[in-house]
Design a protein around this motif. Sequence first.
Motif, PDB file in Angstrom:
ATOM      1  N   ASP A 184      42.544  29.959  35.824  1.00 54.89           N
ATOM      2  CA  ASP A 184      42.064  29.958  37.207  1.00 54.89           C
ATOM      3  C   ASP A 184      41.021  28.877  37.467  1.00 54.89           C
ATOM      4  OD1 ASP A 184      43.739  32.103  37.627  1.00 54.89           O
ATOM      5  OD2 ASP A 184      42.151  33.608  37.378  1.00 54.89           O
ATOM      6  N   SER A 185      40.266  28.504  36.447  1.00 55.40           N
ATOM      7  CA  SER A 185      39.226  27.488  36.632  1.00 55.40           C
ATOM      8  C   SER A 185      39.602  26.149  35.996  1.00 55.40           C
ATOM      9  CB  SER A 185      37.906  27.989  36.039  1.00 55.40           C
ATOM     10  OG  SER A 185      38.042  28.177  34.646  1.00 55.40           O
ATOM     11  N   ALA A 186      40.880  25.970  35.645  1.00 51.17           N
ATOM     12  CA  ALA A 186      41.320  24.741  34.982  1.00 51.17           C
ATOM     13  C   ALA A 186      41.141  23.544  35.913  1.00 51.17           C
ATOM     14  CB  ALA A 186      42.773  24.864  34.555  1.00 51.17           C
ATOM     15  N   PRO A 187      40.658  22.447  35.367  1.00 48.96           N
ATOM     16  CA  PRO A 187      40.489  21.251  36.197  1.00 48.96           C
ATOM     17  C   PRO A 187      41.837  20.648  36.580  1.00 48.96           C
ATOM     18  CG  PRO A 187      40.080  20.731  33.897  1.00 48.96           C
ATOM     19  CD  PRO A 187      40.294  22.217  33.971  1.00 48.96           C
ATOM     20  N   ALA A 188      41.833  19.930  37.688  1.00 46.73           N
ATOM     21  CA  ALA A 188      43.037  19.193  38.070  1.00 46.73           C
ATOM     22  C   ALA A 188      43.267  18.127  37.007  1.00 46.73           C
ATOM     23  CB  ALA A 188      42.853  18.560  39.434  1.00 46.73           C
ATOM     24  N   CYS A 189      44.514  17.924  36.665  1.00 44.52           N
ATOM     25  CA  CYS A 189      44.808  17.084  35.499  1.00 44.52           C
ATOM     26  C   CYS A 189      45.705  15.910  35.856  1.00 44.52           C
ATOM     27  CB  CYS A 189      45.469  17.963  34.434  1.00 44.52           C
ATOM     28  SG  CYS A 189      44.822  17.729  32.779  1.00 44.52           S
ATOM     29  N   GLY A 190      45.709  15.463  37.078  1.00 47.06           N
ATOM     30  CA  GLY A 190      46.572  14.350  37.449  1.00 47.06           C
ATOM     31  C   GLY A 190      47.865  14.834  38.061  1.00 47.06           C
ATOM     32  N   LEU A 191      48.918  14.046  37.921  1.00 44.71           N
ATOM     33  CA  LEU A 191      50.201  14.376  38.548  1.00 44.71           C
ATOM     34  C   LEU A 191      50.863  15.609  37.945  1.00 44.71           C
ATOM     35  CD1 LEU A 191      51.691  10.766  38.835  1.00 44.71           C
ATOM     36  CD2 LEU A 191      50.557  12.106  40.620  1.00 44.71           C
ATOM     37  N   CYS A 225      50.885  15.691  30.509  1.00 43.55           N
ATOM     38  CA  CYS A 225      49.714  15.778  31.374  1.00 43.55           C
ATOM     39  C   CYS A 225      48.589  14.949  30.739  1.00 43.55           C
ATOM     40  CB  CYS A 225      49.293  17.238  31.553  1.00 43.55           C
ATOM     41  SG  CYS A 225      48.590  17.979  30.063  1.00 43.55           S
ATOM     42  N   GLU A 226      47.475  14.899  31.425  1.00 47.65           N
ATOM     43  CA  GLU A 226      46.355  14.082  30.946  1.00 47.65           C
ATOM     44  C   GLU A 226      45.834  14.566  29.593  1.00 47.65           C
ATOM     45  OE1 GLU A 226      41.936  12.852  32.526  1.00 47.65           O
ATOM     46  OE2 GLU A 226      43.492  13.265  34.009  1.00 47.65           O
ATOM     47  N   MET A 227      45.741  15.870  29.422  1.00 54.34           N
ATOM     48  CA  MET A 227      45.237  16.392  28.144  1.00 54.34           C
ATOM     49  C   MET A 227      46.220  16.113  26.999  1.00 54.34           C
ATOM     50  SD  MET A 227      43.293  19.859  29.171  1.00 54.34           S
ATOM     51  CE  MET A 227      42.133  19.812  27.845  1.00 54.34           C
ATOM     52  N   CYS A 228      47.509  16.123  27.305  1.00 60.62           N
ATOM     53  CA  CYS A 228      48.506  15.765  26.290  1.00 60.62           C
ATOM     54  C   CYS A 228      48.301  14.326  25.827  1.00 60.62           C
ATOM     55  CB  CYS A 228      49.921  15.947  26.828  1.00 60.62           C
ATOM     56  SG  CYS A 228      50.428  17.662  27.027  1.00 60.62           S
ATOM     57  N   TRP A 229      47.959  13.453  26.771  1.00 60.64           N
ATOM     58  CA  TRP A 229      47.717  12.056  26.408  1.00 60.64           C
ATOM     59  C   TRP A 229      46.532  11.934  25.460  1.00 60.64           C
ATOM     60  CZ3 TRP A 229      51.002   8.446  26.232  1.00 60.64           C
ATOM     61  CH2 TRP A 229      52.033   8.358  27.173  1.00 60.64           C
TER      62      TRP A 229
END
Length: 141
Positions: free
Chosen positions: A92-99, A35-39
Motif C-alpha cells: 500500500d505504501s510502495a513507491p511509484a517505480c516508473g512505467l 521494473c526499476e527495482m529489477c534493474w
Amino acid sequence: MNKKLENSLLSIWVVSLVATFGSLYFSEIRGYEPCEMCWYQRILMYPIVIMTTIAYIQKNARIAITTAVFAIIGGSISLYHYGIQKLDFLTDSAPACGLVPCTGQYINWLGFITIPFLALTAFIIIAALSFYMMKVLKEEK
C-alpha cells in the motif's frame, strides 16, 4: 588456491550466471519488462559474473569480499522488492517505480516464488559462499 576456495568461486560464478540468464530470459524471451527495482538488482548481479570469471582465471579468492558486498546490497533490494509484492502494509505504501509497477508479479509459482524471490535466493547463496571463502582464507593465514 585450494580446492574449497576454487569450488566456492566456481559456484558463485554458476549461481550468478544462472541468475543473469534467468533475468534475460524473463525480459528478452518472455517479454516481461523489468521494473526499476529489477534493474537495480541486475546492476548488482551482472558484474558478479564478470568479476568471478576474472578471479577464477587469476585464482584470486580475495574477490569474496567484493562479491559479498554486491550480494548483501542486491539481496537487501530483493528482500524489499519481495516485501512490497507480498506484504500488504508495504504494498500500500510502495513507491511509484516508473512505467512498470514494482508491485507487479509476472510469475507467482507455488504462491510465493516471484522474480525478486529468485534474485534474493541467488544473492543469499552468493553471500553465504563469499563468507565461507573469507573464513577459509582467514584460516589459511
